[in-house]
Design a protein around this motif. Structure first.
Motif, PDB file in Angstrom:
ATOM      1  N   VAL A  24      53.697  49.964  24.337  1.00 12.00           N
ATOM      2  CA  VAL A  24      52.924  51.094  24.362  1.00 12.00           C
ATOM      3  C   VAL A  24      51.396  50.870  25.106  1.00 12.00           C
ATOM      4  CG1 VAL A  24      51.789  53.158  23.499  1.00 12.00           C
ATOM      5  CG2 VAL A  24      54.315  52.584  23.113  1.00 12.00           C
ATOM      6  N   LEU A  25      50.720  50.101  24.067  1.00 18.13           N
ATOM      7  CA  LEU A  25      49.363  49.914  24.631  1.00 18.13           C
ATOM      8  C   LEU A  25      49.368  48.688  26.003  1.00 18.13           C
ATOM      9  CD1 LEU A  25      48.007  48.597  20.984  1.00 18.13           C
ATOM     10  CD2 LEU A  25      47.713  50.829  22.276  1.00 18.13           C
ATOM     11  N   ALA A  26      50.200  48.001  26.301  1.00 17.69           N
ATOM     12  CA  ALA A  26      50.327  47.480  27.566  1.00 17.69           C
ATOM     13  C   ALA A  26      50.552  48.416  28.753  1.00 17.69           C
ATOM     14  CB  ALA A  26      51.374  46.295  27.419  1.00 17.69           C
ATOM     15  N   GLY A  27      51.473  49.312  28.481  1.00 19.53           N
ATOM     16  CA  GLY A  27      51.353  50.525  29.338  1.00 19.53           C
ATOM     17  C   GLY A  27      50.239  51.215  29.662  1.00 19.53           C
ATOM     18  N   LEU A  28      49.690  51.376  28.596  1.00 16.56           N
ATOM     19  CA  LEU A  28      48.434  52.121  28.710  1.00 16.56           C
ATOM     20  C   LEU A  28      47.401  51.549  29.391  1.00 16.56           C
ATOM     21  CD1 LEU A  28      48.246  53.883  25.188  1.00 16.56           C
ATOM     22  CD2 LEU A  28      48.502  55.224  27.334  1.00 16.56           C
ATOM     23  N   SER A  29      47.251  50.325  29.229  1.00 17.01           N
ATOM     24  CA  SER A  29      46.067  49.283  29.669  1.00 17.01           C
ATOM     25  C   SER A  29      46.491  49.181  31.291  1.00 17.01           C
ATOM     26  CB  SER A  29      46.250  47.726  29.177  1.00 17.01           C
ATOM     27  OG  SER A  29      46.019  47.808  27.684  1.00 17.01           O
ATOM     28  N   TYR A  30      47.996  49.042  31.645  1.00 20.11           N
ATOM     29  CA  TYR A  30      48.275  48.741  33.043  1.00 20.11           C
ATOM     30  C   TYR A  30      47.985  49.934  33.726  1.00 20.11           C
ATOM     31  CZ  TYR A  30      49.385  43.927  32.019  1.00 20.11           C
ATOM     32  OH  TYR A  30      49.356  42.652  31.724  1.00 20.11           O
ATOM     33  N   GLY A  31      48.358  51.054  33.024  1.00 17.00           N
ATOM     34  CA  GLY A  31      48.380  52.192  33.541  1.00 17.00           C
ATOM     35  C   GLY A  31      46.903  53.074  33.961  1.00 17.00           C
ATOM     36  N   ALA A  32      45.633  52.409  33.038  1.00 17.01           N
ATOM     37  CA  ALA A  32      44.777  52.419  33.521  1.00 17.01           C
ATOM     38  C   ALA A  32      43.976  51.523  34.512  1.00 17.01           C
ATOM     39  CB  ALA A  32      43.809  52.245  32.399  1.00 17.01           C
ATOM     40  N   ALA A  33      44.518  50.488  34.531  1.00 18.11           N
ATOM     41  CA  ALA A  33      44.089  49.688  35.637  1.00 18.11           C
ATOM     42  C   ALA A  33      44.566  50.290  37.095  1.00 18.11           C
ATOM     43  CB  ALA A  33      44.924  48.090  35.438  1.00 18.11           C
ATOM     44  N   TYR A  34      45.849  50.489  37.199  1.00 21.27           N
ATOM     45  CA  TYR A  34      46.126  51.273  38.265  1.00 21.27           C
ATOM     46  C   TYR A  34      45.373  52.638  38.628  1.00 21.27           C
ATOM     47  CZ  TYR A  34      49.402  53.431  41.544  1.00 21.27           C
ATOM     48  OH  TYR A  34      49.842  54.240  42.679  1.00 21.27           O
ATOM     49  N   THR A  39      46.205  50.386  42.847  1.00 23.43           N
ATOM     50  CA  THR A  39      47.247  49.314  42.853  1.00 23.43           C
ATOM     51  C   THR A  39      47.115  48.220  41.819  1.00 23.43           C
ATOM     52  OG1 THR A  39      48.256  47.679  44.356  1.00 23.43           O
ATOM     53  CG2 THR A  39      45.861  47.771  44.433  1.00 23.43           C
ATOM     54  N   TYR A  40      48.176  47.786  41.566  1.00 18.88           N
ATOM     55  CA  TYR A  40      48.177  46.741  40.384  1.00 18.88           C
ATOM     56  C   TYR A  40      49.676  45.959  40.590  1.00 18.88           C
ATOM     57  CZ  TYR A  40      47.274  44.016  36.261  1.00 18.88           C
ATOM     58  OH  TYR A  40      46.838  43.102  35.553  1.00 18.88           O
ATOM     59  N   SER A  41      49.610  44.545  40.819  1.00 19.17           N
ATOM     60  CA  SER A  41      50.549  43.600  40.796  1.00 19.17           C
ATOM     61  C   SER A  41      50.885  43.125  39.479  1.00 19.17           C
ATOM     62  CB  SER A  41      50.300  42.257  41.737  1.00 19.17           C
ATOM     63  OG  SER A  41      51.045  41.484  41.539  1.00 19.17           O
ATOM     64  N   LEU A  42      51.981  43.304  39.045  1.00 20.50           N
ATOM     65  CA  LEU A  42      52.448  42.704  37.345  1.00 20.50           C
ATOM     66  C   LEU A  42      53.353  41.622  37.502  1.00 20.50           C
ATOM     67  CD1 LEU A  42      52.234  43.741  34.569  1.00 20.50           C
ATOM     68  CD2 LEU A  42      53.998  45.106  34.727  1.00 20.50           C
ATOM     69  N   ASN A  43      52.996  40.855  36.703  1.00 27.68           N
ATOM     70  CA  ASN A  43      53.843  39.395  36.494  1.00 27.68           C
ATOM     71  C   ASN A  43      54.461  39.720  35.130  1.00 27.68           C
ATOM     72  OD1 ASN A  43      54.326  36.533  35.487  1.00 27.68           O
ATOM     73  ND2 ASN A  43      53.506  36.101  37.399  1.00 27.68           N
ATOM     74  N   GLN A  44      55.587  39.074  35.149  1.00 28.88           N
ATOM     75  CA  GLN A  44      56.371  39.255  33.752  1.00 28.88           C
ATOM     76  C   GLN A  44      55.909  38.548  32.934  1.00 28.88           C
ATOM     77  OE1 GLN A  44      59.093  41.464  33.071  1.00 28.88           O
ATOM     78  NE2 GLN A  44      58.403  42.227  34.996  1.00 28.88           N
ATOM     79  N   LEU A  45      55.304  37.164  33.020  1.00 29.11           N
ATOM     80  CA  LEU A  45      54.659  36.410  32.139  1.00 29.11           C
ATOM     81  C   LEU A  45      53.530  37.058  31.519  1.00 29.11           C
ATOM     82  CD1 LEU A  45      55.235  32.980  33.829  1.00 29.11           C
ATOM     83  CD2 LEU A  45      56.205  33.758  31.771  1.00 29.11           C
ATOM     84  N   GLU A  46      52.398  37.808  32.368  1.00 25.25           N
ATOM     85  CA  GLU A  46      51.462  38.531  32.044  1.00 25.25           C
ATOM     86  C   GLU A  46      51.706  39.588  31.166  1.00 25.25           C
ATOM     87  OE1 GLU A  46      47.619  40.764  34.072  1.00 25.25           O
ATOM     88  OE2 GLU A  46      49.294  40.217  35.220  1.00 25.25           O
ATOM     89  N   LEU A  47      52.605  40.386  31.485  1.00 27.33           N
ATOM     90  CA  LEU A  47      53.111  41.468  30.734  1.00 27.33           C
ATOM     91  C   LEU A  47      53.512  41.147  29.382  1.00 27.33           C
ATOM     92  CD1 LEU A  47      53.921  44.516  30.434  1.00 27.33           C
ATOM     93  CD2 LEU A  47      56.239  44.105  31.338  1.00 27.33           C
ATOM     94  N   TRP A  48      54.376  40.157  29.163  1.00 22.46           N
ATOM     95  CA  TRP A  48      54.876  39.635  27.785  1.00 22.46           C
ATOM     96  C   TRP A  48      53.730  39.284  26.939  1.00 22.46           C
ATOM     97  CZ3 TRP A  48      58.464  42.119  25.295  1.00 22.46           C
ATOM     98  CH2 TRP A  48      59.352  42.642  26.070  1.00 22.46           C
ATOM     99  N   GLY A  49      52.799  38.132  27.742  1.00 22.50           N
ATOM    100  CA  GLY A  49      51.789  37.790  26.978  1.00 22.50           C
ATOM    101  C   GLY A  49      50.801  38.861  26.295  1.00 22.50           C
ATOM    102  N   VAL A  50      50.734  39.865  27.237  1.00 22.04           N
ATOM    103  CA  VAL A  50      49.871  40.950  26.649  1.00 22.04           C
ATOM    104  C   VAL A  50      50.434  41.678  25.437  1.00 22.04           C
ATOM    105  CG1 VAL A  50      48.788  43.210  27.364  1.00 22.04           C
ATOM    106  CG2 VAL A  50      48.419  41.291  28.831  1.00 22.04           C
ATOM    107  N   ILE A  51      51.843  42.164  25.917  1.00 20.10           N
ATOM    108  CA  ILE A  51      52.538  42.885  24.730  1.00 20.10           C
ATOM    109  C   ILE A  51      52.409  41.892  23.412  1.00 20.10           C
ATOM    110  CG2 ILE A  51      54.666  43.387  24.037  1.00 20.10           C
ATOM    111  CD1 ILE A  51      55.287  44.437  27.116  1.00 20.10           C
ATOM    112  N   LEU A  52      52.944  40.757  23.726  1.00 23.74           N
ATOM    113  CA  LEU A  52      52.750  39.975  22.043  1.00 23.74           C
ATOM    114  C   LEU A  52      51.624  39.766  21.748  1.00 23.74           C
ATOM    115  CD1 LEU A  52      55.563  37.294  23.359  1.00 23.74           C
ATOM    116  CD2 LEU A  52      55.768  39.336  21.686  1.00 23.74           C
TER     117      LEU A  52
END
Length: 133
Positions: A24-34, A39-52
């Motif tokens: 949820v918090l990563a979604g909010l963070s990336y939503g705010a960045a967008y 625009t925002y390019s999302l890498n799966q490693l980055e996403l999981w690193g942030v979530i964890l």
């Protein structure tokens, strides 16, 4: 403590809840960045690193031992990402410092108490706060 309160506490202390909160918090963070950039390019490693990492912070604040393996995974995900992107200073920081300190923290929390028992979590005194500030 009632059964409902006990179930609530167990749920809030679980790593499942922490990872869900991280999502949820990563979604909010990336939503705010967008919203800020359009625009925002999302890498799966980055996403999981942030979530964890979010999950690790939650579990640490809840004083759960499971914060350490979650933190180790977060460091590894971000370390691989930095290696792929050629960000070698960030990679060195993650692999050379953050990863070992996760293992040290885990060991100390588990065996750092008197007689190699689990270390009891305490709060810092005002003097200790001044010394570390």
């Amino acid at each position: 403590m009632s059964n409902v309160e006990q179930i609530r506490e167990e749920a809030l202390n679980s790593w499942h809840f922490a990872v869900g909160l991280g999502i949820v918090l990563a979604g909010l963070s990336y939503g705010a960045a967008y919203l800020m950039t359009g625009t925002y390019s999302l890498n799966q490693l980055e996403l999981w690193g942030v979530i964890l990492n979010y999950a690790c912070v939650w579990l640490t604040a809840r004083e759960r031992m499971s914060c350490w393996p979650i933190g180790i995974l977060a460091v590894l995900f971000l370390g691989v990402l930095f290696w792929q992107l050629g960000l070698y200073a960030s990679l060195a920081l993650h692999i050379g410092y953050f990863l070992p300190i996760q293992f040290v923290g885990w060991y100390e929390w588990k065996y750092g108490g008197a007689g190699r028992t689990q270390l009891q979590i305490t709060t810092m005194s005002n003097r200790e706060w001044l010394l570390t500030a």
